[in-house]
Motif scaffolding. Structure first.
Motif, short mmCIF file in Angstrom:
data_model
loop_
_atom_site.label_atom_id
_atom_site.label_comp_id
_atom_site.label_asym_id
_atom_site.label_seq_id
_atom_site.Cartn_x
_atom_site.Cartn_y
_atom_site.Cartn_z
N ILE A 1 0.84 -1.20 0.00
CA ILE A 1 0.00 0.00 0.00
C ILE A 1 0.88 1.26 0.00
N ILE A 2 1.84 1.31 0.93
CA ILE A 2 2.64 2.53 1.07
C ILE A 2 3.55 2.73 -0.15
N ALA A 3 4.21 1.66 -0.58
CA ALA A 3 5.15 1.79 -1.70
C ALA A 3 4.43 2.18 -2.99
N THR A 4 3.27 1.59 -3.24
CA THR A 4 2.58 1.92 -4.49
C THR A 4 1.96 3.32 -4.42
N ALA A 5 1.50 3.71 -3.23
CA ALA A 5 0.94 5.06 -3.08
C ALA A 5 2.03 6.09 -3.38
N GLU A 6 3.20 5.91 -2.78
CA GLU A 6 4.29 6.86 -3.01
C GLU A 6 4.75 6.81 -4.47
N ALA A 7 4.76 5.62 -5.05
CA ALA A 7 5.18 5.50 -6.45
C ALA A 7 4.20 6.21 -7.38
N SER A 8 2.90 6.10 -7.10
CA SER A 8 1.93 6.73 -8.00
C SER A 8 2.13 8.24 -8.01
N SER A 9 2.53 8.76 -6.85
CA SER A 9 2.80 10.19 -6.76
C SER A 9 4.14 10.54 -7.40
N ASN A 10 5.19 9.81 -7.07
CA ASN A 10 6.52 10.08 -7.64
C ASN A 10 6.54 9.96 -9.16
N LEU A 11 5.85 8.95 -9.68
CA LEU A 11 5.95 8.71 -11.11
C LEU A 11 4.99 9.58 -11.93
N ALA A 12 4.24 10.44 -11.23
CA ALA A 12 3.40 11.40 -11.95
C ALA A 12 4.24 12.35 -12.78
N ARG A 13 5.52 12.51 -12.40
CA ARG A 13 6.38 13.45 -13.13
C ARG A 13 6.68 13.00 -14.54
N TYR A 14 6.53 11.71 -14.82
CA TYR A 14 6.83 11.20 -16.17
C TYR A 14 5.59 11.41 -17.03
N ASP A 15 5.51 12.62 -17.59
CA ASP A 15 4.25 13.07 -18.18
C ASP A 15 4.29 13.17 -19.70
N GLY A 16 5.44 12.88 -20.31
CA GLY A 16 5.51 12.97 -21.77
C GLY A 16 5.76 14.38 -22.27
N ILE A 17 5.90 15.34 -21.37
CA ILE A 17 6.04 16.73 -21.79
C ILE A 17 7.49 17.21 -21.74
N ARG A 18 8.16 17.02 -20.59
CA ARG A 18 9.41 17.74 -20.35
C ARG A 18 10.68 16.97 -20.65
N TYR A 19 10.76 15.70 -20.25
CA TYR A 19 12.04 15.01 -20.47
C TYR A 19 11.89 13.51 -20.68
N THR A 20 10.75 13.06 -21.13
CA THR A 20 10.51 11.62 -21.24
C THR A 20 10.08 11.28 -22.66
N HIS A 21 9.74 10.01 -22.82
CA HIS A 21 9.11 9.59 -24.07
C HIS A 21 7.79 10.38 -24.26
N ARG A 22 7.53 10.81 -25.47
CA ARG A 22 6.23 11.43 -25.76
C ARG A 22 5.56 10.68 -26.90
N ALA A 23 4.29 10.35 -26.72
CA ALA A 23 3.54 9.65 -27.76
C ALA A 23 3.44 10.52 -29.01
N GLU A 24 3.53 9.89 -30.17
CA GLU A 24 3.36 10.66 -31.41
C GLU A 24 1.89 10.84 -31.75
N LYS A 25 1.12 9.78 -31.47
CA LYS A 25 -0.31 9.87 -31.79
C LYS A 25 -1.12 9.92 -30.51
N PHE A 26 -1.95 10.94 -30.40
CA PHE A 26 -2.84 11.06 -29.25
C PHE A 26 -4.04 11.86 -29.69
N ASP A 27 -5.07 11.86 -28.82
CA ASP A 27 -6.29 12.57 -29.14
C ASP A 27 -6.10 14.06 -28.80
#
Lengths: 95, 489
Positions: B313-339
Motif C-alpha cells: 500500500i505505502i510503496a505503491t501510493a508513493e510510487a503513483s505520486s513520484n511517477l506522476a512526473r513522467y508526463d511525456g512533456i518535459r524530459y521523457t518519451h512522448r507519444a506521437e499519436k494522441f487525441d
C-alpha cells in the motif's frame, strides 16, 4: 478474500494511463486479488495509533534560499522531446 | 594467481598504492571481463569504455603526482541505472527514459567522484526498481551467474550479477523493500541497505521516497564498509537525510572483533523453517554464532504477517505520486499519436507507451489506495500499521544487538516461474520488507548453498548502527570461505 472490485476505468483515468481492453481485464483481476490480500490489515485494531510517514522523522528542515549548481537553459532542455527557442514545444490545448 | 577481476577493493587499493597495478590496467581488465561474459549474464544496460579509461588515466596521473584521493581512487564501481551520473544515460530500464541523459550527479556519485572512483557502466534493474527478478526491465532479463536459467533477483539484479561475475569490483544498488539484499543473496554477494537517512537520495530516481535507500553491493564485508563510508553523508538536497556523523566503518571491523553479541531470532521468521528451502545454511550460521559465545535469543516481531500488505500500500501510493512526473512533456518519451481534442490524452498515451506492465499495475494500485473514499481504509491504515511494525523492532532491539533471519525464503528461482503471478512475486520479499518500513539497516551475507545456488543470511541492525551489523557479518565471513567462491562462467 473479499469481494472488492476495482473500477479500473476510473482509476486508470486518475493515474493518466490509457489501457487496452486486454490490459483492463488482466489488471483488474490481478489488482482485485492484491487488494483482497492487503485487506488483511482490517484485522488489526489501530485505534489511537499514530501514522508513520517517515521512519526517522526530521522536522523544520530549513536552508538558505541560494542558487547553487544551476543548470543552463540548454542543459535543462536537452532531454525535452521537442523544443525550440529555449522552450518546450507542447501541443495546442485551447482553441 | 587469482584473477584480477575477482580481487576485492581493499586488495586492489593496496596494489594501486604500491604501484604494482595501474587503474588503467584494472579498468581494462574489467572491460575485457565484461565483454567476455556479459553476453551470458546481461548485467549491463550500457557502458562507455572510453569514458571509463579516461577516468582511469586521470586516476593514474593523480597517483603519479602523489595526489591520490584515498582508498577508492582508480577502482571501478558499477552503478545501478537509476542513479544520475552527469552526461551518462539514466534509463531506469524503462522505455520512458530510454533517451534520457543525466544533467547532474547524484550526491552518492558526486562523493565517489571526489574520492577518485572510476564510474563503470549502467546496471540493469526491474523497471523503476519495481520487481524482484529483473524480468521487469524493458530492455533485457539479467541472468544469475550461478545458473543462467535463474533470475539474479531484483530489483538491483544487474548490480548483483555484475559483482558476482567479476564485471565490477563492487556496485551501488538501491533498496526499497529488499532490492539490494535479495539479489545479493541470490548472487552470493554482500548487500547493505543502510539506515533510512544515512545516504542521500538526491539523484536517485524516486520510487517510494520514505523507503528508498542507496547502498553497497560487494564481494566481502570490508569492501561494503569502505563503500558505505564513501557514500554516507548529511545532504541538504535531501530533506530526509539525517544529520549524523559517519563512523569509520572499516576501522570498526577491527575494533569490534571478537565482541560477544546478543543476537535475536524473530520467531515469526522461523515459523515455517521446515518448508523454507533456504533455511538450512541459515540455521548453521546461527550455530556458528553460538559457538563464538554470542548469546542467541528468541524474540518476537508480532506484526510480521502484515508487513507485505502494509508495504504494497505505502510503496505503491508513493510510487503513483513520484511517477506522476513522467508526463511525456518535459524530459521523457512522448507519444506521437494522441487525441488532440482531449487535453490530457498526451499524458495518458505517453504513459501507456512508456511504462511496462508492472509499473502500470503499481501506479494504478497506488492511485486506488489514495483515491477519494479509500484513503483512510488503505493508505492511512497502512501508515498506522507501519507504526506498529516500527515499534516491534524498537522492542526487539531493547533485548538484542541485531537480528538474524534468512534473506529470502528460497534461493534464486527460474526465469518465468513467478512472472505471471504478481502476488507470489511480492511475497518473496517477506523477510526484507519490514526493515524498510521500520527504517532499520539490513544486510545480506553469503552463508551457504541450496541446490548449488547461494543463500543469504540477513542481519538487521539498530538504526544508525551499521558498524555493529557489519562487524557481526565480519565474524562469520572471516571463518568461512564463501567470499572466495565464484560462479564458473
Amino acid at each position: 478474500m473479499s469481494d472488492t472490485h476495482i473500477d479500473i476505468e476510473y482509476t486508470a483515468k486518475l493515474a493518466r494511463i490509457n489501457l487496452t481492453d486486454e490490459e483492463k481485464e488482466k489488471l483488474s483481476g490481478q489488482l482485485d486479488s492484491i487488494i483482497g490480500y492487503v485487506e488483511k490489515l482490517e484485522e488489526l485494531d489501530t485505534n489511537g495509533v499514530e501514522p508513520t510517514a517517515h521512519p526517522h522523522p526530521v522536522y523544520n528542515v530549513w536552508q538558505e534560499d541560494e542558487v547553487k549548481g544551476e543548470l543552463s537553459t540548454e542543459e535543462a532542455l536537452k532531454n525535452a522531446p521537442a523544443q525550440r527557442e529555449n522552450m518546450v514545444i507542447v501541443p495546442k490545448v485551447v482553441d | 594467481m587469482q584473477d584480477i577481476f575477482y580481487k576485492s577493493a581493499s586488495e586492489l587499493s593496496e596494489l594501486l598504492e604500491k604501484k604494482e597495478l595501474s587503474s588503467v590496467e584494472l579498468t581494462k581488465a574489467m572491460i575485457e571481463r565484461t565483454k567476455s561474459v556479459d553476453e551470458k549474464v546481461a548485467a549491463f544496460n550500457s557502458f562507455d569504455e572510453a569514458d571509463a579509461l579516461a577516468q582511469a588515466e586521470s586516476s593514474d596521473a593523480r597517483r603519479a603526482a602523489g595526489e591520490a584521493k584515498g582508498a577508492l581512487d582508480g577502482i571501478p564501481v558499477g552503478i545501478k541505472d537509476n542513479m544520475a551520473v552527469y552526461g551518462q544515460p539514466l534509463t531506469c530500464s524503462s522505455k520512458m527514459l530510454e533517451k534520457f541523459v543525466s544533467p547532474y550527479d547524484a550526491t552518492s556519485i558526486e562523493k565517489l567522484k571526489t574520492q577518485g572512483a572510476v564510474l563503470w557502466g549502467r546496471l540493469n534493474l526491474d523497471e523503476y526498481a519495481m520487481g524482484s527478478s529483473c524480468e521487469n526491465s524493458a530492455f533485457k532479463s539479467t541472468s544469475n551467474p550461478w545458473n543462467l536459467d535463474c533470475v539474479p533477483g531484483g530489483s538491483s539484479g544487474g548490480s548483483a550479477a555484475a559483482v558476482a561475475a567479476g564485471e565490477a569490483v563492487f556496485a551501488l544498488g538501491s533498496d526499497t523493500g529488499g532490492s539490494i539484499r535479495q539479489p545479493a543473496a541470490h548472487c552470493g554477494i554482500v548487500g547493505v541497505k543502510p539506515t533510512y537517512g544515512r545516504v542521500s537520495r538526491f539523484g536517485l530516481a524516486a520510487f517510494a521516497s520514505s523507503l528508498d535507500q542507496i547502498g553497497p553491493m560487494t564481494r566481502n564485508v570490508k569492501d561494503a564498509a569502505m563503500l558505505l563510508q564513501a557514500i554516507s553523508c548529511h545532504d541538504e538536497r535531501d530533506s530526509t537525510s539525517y544529520k549524523i556523523s559517519t563512523p569509520d566503518f572499516v576501522k570498526a571491523l577491527e575494533d569490534q572483533r571478537g565482541h560477544k553479541w546478543t543476537l535475536g531470532l524473530p520467531k515469526e521468521y522461523f515459523a515455517n523453517a521446515e518448508s523454507t528451502p533456504a533455511m538450512e545454511p541459515v540455521l548453521k550460521a546461527i550455530e556458528f554464532y553460538k559457538s563464538l559465545g554470542c548469546e542467541i535469543k528468541e524474540v518476537s516481531l508480532p506484526h510480521t504477517d502484515y508487513a507485505v500488505a502494509t508495504y504494497y500500500i505505502i510503496a505503491t501510493a508513493e510510487a503513483s505520486s513520484n511517477l506522476a512526473r513522467y508526463d511525456g512533456i518535459r524530459y521523457t518519451h512522448r507519444a506521437e499519436k494522441f487525441d488532440a481534442k482531449d487535453s490530457v490524452d498526451i499524458y495518458c498515451q505517453s504513459r501507456a507507451e512508456g511504462f511496462g506492465e508492472e509499473v502500470k499495475r503499481r501506479i494504478i494500485l497506488g492511485t486506488y489506495v489514495l483515491s477519494s473514499g479509500y484513503y483512510d481504509a488503505y493508505y492511512l491504515k497502512a501508515q498506522k500499521v507501519r507504526t506498529l511494525i516500527r515499534q516491534d523492532f524498537e522492542n526487539a532491539f531493547k533485548e538484542v544487538d541485531a537480528l538474524l533471519t534468512p534473506t529470502s525464503p528460497t534461493p534464486a528461482f527460474k526465469k518465468g516461474e513467478k512472472a505471471s503471478d504478481p502476488l507470489s512475486m511480492y511475497l518473496s520479499d517477506i523477510y526484507t520488507i519490514s526493515a524498510n518500513l521500520a527504517g532499520v539497516p539490513g544486510m545480506s551475507l553469503p552463508c551457504g548453498y541450496s541446490d548449488g545456488l547461494p543463500v543469504g543470511l540477513q542481519i538487521l541492525g539498530k538504526p544508525f548502527k551499521e558498524d555493529e551489523m557489519l562487524s557481526i557479518a565480519n565474524e562469520f565471513e572471516a571463518a568461512h570461505e564463501f567470499k572466495d567462491q565464484h560462479p564458473s562462467l
